[in-house]
Scaffold this motif. Structure first.
Motif, PDB file in Angstrom:
ATOM      1  N   ALA A 182      10.959   4.453  -7.918  1.00  0.00           N
ATOM      2  CA  ALA A 182      12.210   3.894  -8.580  1.00  0.00           C
ATOM      3  C   ALA A 182      13.404   3.632  -7.641  1.00  0.00           C
ATOM      4  CB  ALA A 182      12.584   4.820  -9.675  1.00  0.00           C
ATOM      5  N   ARG A 183      13.511   4.278  -6.456  1.00  0.00           N
ATOM      6  CA  ARG A 183      14.539   4.010  -5.573  1.00  0.00           C
ATOM      7  C   ARG A 183      14.010   2.823  -4.834  1.00  0.00           C
ATOM      8  NH1 ARG A 183      17.571   8.268  -3.593  1.00  0.00           N
ATOM      9  NH2 ARG A 183      18.126   9.607  -5.282  1.00  0.00           N
ATOM     10  N   ARG A 224       0.791  -1.193   0.018  1.00  0.00           N
ATOM     11  CA  ARG A 224      -0.021  -0.024   0.066  1.00  0.00           C
ATOM     12  C   ARG A 224       0.833   1.134   0.046  1.00  0.00           C
ATOM     13  NH1 ARG A 224      -3.331  -3.638   3.231  1.00  0.00           N
ATOM     14  NH2 ARG A 224      -2.185  -2.690   5.283  1.00  0.00           N
ATOM     15  N   ALA A 225       1.948   1.274   0.793  1.00  0.00           N
ATOM     16  CA  ALA A 225       2.827   2.363   0.911  1.00  0.00           C
ATOM     17  C   ALA A 225       3.511   2.582  -0.507  1.00  0.00           C
ATOM     18  CB  ALA A 225       3.844   2.102   1.963  1.00  0.00           C
ATOM     19  N   VAL A 226       3.727   1.459  -1.152  1.00  0.00           N
ATOM     20  CA  VAL A 226       4.663   1.639  -2.638  1.00  0.00           C
ATOM     21  C   VAL A 226       3.692   2.454  -3.543  1.00  0.00           C
ATOM     22  CG1 VAL A 226       5.652   0.464  -4.432  1.00  0.00           C
ATOM     23  CG2 VAL A 226       6.455   0.007  -1.869  1.00  0.00           C
ATOM     24  N   GLU A 227       2.267   1.885  -3.347  1.00  0.00           N
ATOM     25  CA  GLU A 227       1.573   2.415  -4.287  1.00  0.00           C
ATOM     26  C   GLU A 227       1.312   3.898  -4.084  1.00  0.00           C
ATOM     27  OE1 GLU A 227      -1.379  -1.793  -4.565  1.00  0.00           O
ATOM     28  OE2 GLU A 227      -1.932   0.199  -3.410  1.00  0.00           O
ATOM     29  N   GLN A 228       1.526   4.438  -2.991  1.00  0.00           N
ATOM     30  CA  GLN A 228       1.362   5.912  -2.752  1.00  0.00           C
ATOM     31  C   GLN A 228       2.702   6.552  -3.063  1.00  0.00           C
ATOM     32  OE1 GLN A 228      -1.616   7.173  -1.803  1.00  0.00           O
ATOM     33  NE2 GLN A 228      -2.131   4.760  -1.933  1.00  0.00           N
ATOM     34  N   ALA A 254      14.600  -0.334  -6.951  1.00  0.00           N
ATOM     35  CA  ALA A 254      16.009  -0.612  -7.143  1.00  0.00           C
ATOM     36  C   ALA A 254      16.726  -1.262  -5.856  1.00  0.00           C
ATOM     37  CB  ALA A 254      16.947   0.825  -7.402  1.00  0.00           C
ATOM     38  N   ALA A 255      16.070  -0.711  -4.842  1.00  0.00           N
ATOM     39  CA  ALA A 255      16.788  -1.276  -3.339  1.00  0.00           C
ATOM     40  C   ALA A 255      16.059  -2.642  -3.405  1.00  0.00           C
ATOM     41  CB  ALA A 255      16.177  -0.535  -2.345  1.00  0.00           C
ATOM     42  N   ARG A 256      14.937  -3.066  -3.799  1.00  0.00           N
ATOM     43  CA  ARG A 256      14.463  -4.291  -3.613  1.00  0.00           C
ATOM     44  C   ARG A 256      15.330  -5.254  -4.589  1.00  0.00           C
ATOM     45  NH1 ARG A 256       9.288  -4.878  -7.095  1.00  0.00           N
ATOM     46  NH2 ARG A 256      11.008  -4.613  -8.629  1.00  0.00           N
ATOM     47  N   ASP A 257      15.524  -4.801  -5.750  1.00  0.00           N
ATOM     48  CA  ASP A 257      16.071  -5.631  -6.729  1.00  0.00           C
ATOM     49  C   ASP A 257      17.636  -5.952  -6.128  1.00  0.00           C
ATOM     50  OD1 ASP A 257      13.880  -5.664  -8.208  1.00  0.00           O
ATOM     51  OD2 ASP A 257      14.650  -4.078  -9.753  1.00  0.00           O
ATOM     52  N   GLU A 258      18.218  -4.777  -5.503  1.00  0.00           N
ATOM     53  CA  GLU A 258      19.583  -5.113  -5.018  1.00  0.00           C
ATOM     54  C   GLU A 258      19.115  -6.114  -3.874  1.00  0.00           C
ATOM     55  OE1 GLU A 258      22.947  -2.222  -3.252  1.00  0.00           O
ATOM     56  OE2 GLU A 258      21.167  -1.247  -4.110  1.00  0.00           O
ATOM     57  N   LEU A 259      18.328  -5.971  -3.100  1.00  0.00           N
ATOM     58  CA  LEU A 259      18.093  -7.207  -1.950  1.00  0.00           C
ATOM     59  C   LEU A 259      18.160  -8.487  -2.566  1.00  0.00           C
ATOM     60  CD1 LEU A 259      15.667  -5.686   0.376  1.00  0.00           C
ATOM     61  CD2 LEU A 259      17.820  -5.884   1.090  1.00  0.00           C
ATOM     62  N   ARG A 294      17.392   1.308   5.482  1.00  0.00           N
ATOM     63  CA  ARG A 294      18.141   1.867   4.186  1.00  0.00           C
ATOM     64  C   ARG A 294      17.168   3.120   3.795  1.00  0.00           C
ATOM     65  NH1 ARG A 294      20.092  -0.882  -1.307  1.00  0.00           N
ATOM     66  NH2 ARG A 294      19.865   1.098  -2.545  1.00  0.00           N
ATOM     67  N   HIS A 295      17.802   4.134   3.661  1.00  0.00           N
ATOM     68  CA  HIS A 295      17.373   5.567   3.150  1.00  0.00           C
ATOM     69  C   HIS A 295      17.036   5.413   1.699  1.00  0.00           C
ATOM     70  CE1 HIS A 295      17.422   7.730   6.916  1.00  0.00           C
ATOM     71  NE2 HIS A 295      18.468   7.023   7.240  1.00  0.00           N
ATOM     72  N   LEU A 296      15.807   5.670   1.293  1.00  0.00           N
ATOM     73  CA  LEU A 296      15.473   5.778  -0.043  1.00  0.00           C
ATOM     74  C   LEU A 296      15.461   7.282  -0.847  1.00  0.00           C
ATOM     75  CD1 LEU A 296      12.329   3.165   0.165  1.00  0.00           C
ATOM     76  CD2 LEU A 296      14.555   2.834  -0.564  1.00  0.00           C
TER      77      LEU A 296
END
Lengths: 123, 135
Positions: free
Chosen positions: A24-25, A13-17, A28-33, A58-60
């Motif tokens: 994008a950040r 829900r947070a990402v949708e907002q 990118a962080a998710r893919d890096e994880l 981690r700061h976005l």
């Protein structure tokens, strides 16, 4: 080795907002994880209170941050994506006792010092 | 008598006679115990002794770090708790000279605040209920 990255419903829900840059950040962080595991999680939270798993932050973009938990060597959960907007300075009550603390606390308001903290070490 | 004993203790310390100083201080303590005085320490005095403001002392009383004399009005701080907190503050101030230690303390405080954020708490609850999905 690829890591399995999960999330809680509130993260979806947070990402949708999120706005485009912030999202994008996050992606990118998710893919890096997925690729680097805990090394991409940011810094490990120093406090030991409040959880059964190691937690990292981690700061976005801007004030946004991502908090992750490490269930085991292969599974990572994104627990929260939220804005870091502290209502009060947690160091304030100690400023009267420790004269050196206020200057450090001001530094801590920038992201630089936080970013400089070492990442969590792989288990 | 107490003042004389304290002067003796002072002189003994200056001349390096530690045992004599301790004995003189004990005598002063006994003398002062026999004098009628309030069992506690006023907030203003406690603040001066600890090197903090009066509101801070009242805040610490409210949080239970300092005890008060039951029924005292105005409030008086219980001497043993004042000494205990004073020793803790001395140690804190000594450690506070170290910048690395201060930074570690600051990190801990910020992380503690993060840990207590409602969003993270909800995330941990959802994790506990197994409400997980692929990211």
């Amino acid at each position: 080795m690829a890591f399995e990255v999960l999330r809680t419903p509130q993260v979806r829900r947070a990402v949708e907002q999120l706005r485009r840059t912030q999202r994008a950040r996050h992606e990118a962080a998710r893919d890096e994880l997925r690729g680097r595991g805990c090394l991409a999680g940011g810094y490990r939270l120093a406090s030991t209170e409040g959880g059964d798993y190691p937690l990292c932050a981690r700061h976005l973009a801007y004030a946004w941050r991502m908090i992750t938990a490490y269930l085991d060597d292969a599974r990572i959960v994104i627990l929260a994506v939220d804005r870091h907007t502290p209502e009060n300075n947690p160091a304030a009550p100690l400023a009267e006792l420790l004269p050196g603390l206020p200057s450090l606390a001001v530094d801590a308001k920038t992201s630089h010092r936080v970013v400089m903290r070492p990442p969590r070490r792989p288990r | 008598m107490a003042l004389i004993a304290l002067d003796d203790a002072h002189d003994a310390l200056k001349s390096g006679r530690r045992d004599a100083a301790i004995q003189a201080m004990r005598e002063a303590h006994r003398t002062l115990e026999g004098v009628g005085h309030a069992p506690g320490v006023p907030v203003a005095h406690a603040a001066r002794r600890l090197g903090v403001s009066e509101p801070t002392v009242r805040s610490w009383i409210g949080r239970g770090a300092l005890n008060t004399i039951t029924g005292s009005s105005p409030v008086q701080v219980e001497p043993d708790s004042l000494r205990r907190v004073g020793r803790a503050l001395d140690e804190l101030r000594e450690r506070g000279q170290d910048r690395d230690w201060l930074e570690a303390l600051l990190d801990y405080l910020h992380d503690l605040q993060t840990r207590r954020s409602p969003t993270l708490e909800e995330g941990l609850r959802q994790l506990g209920r197994g409400e997980l999905e692929p990211a």
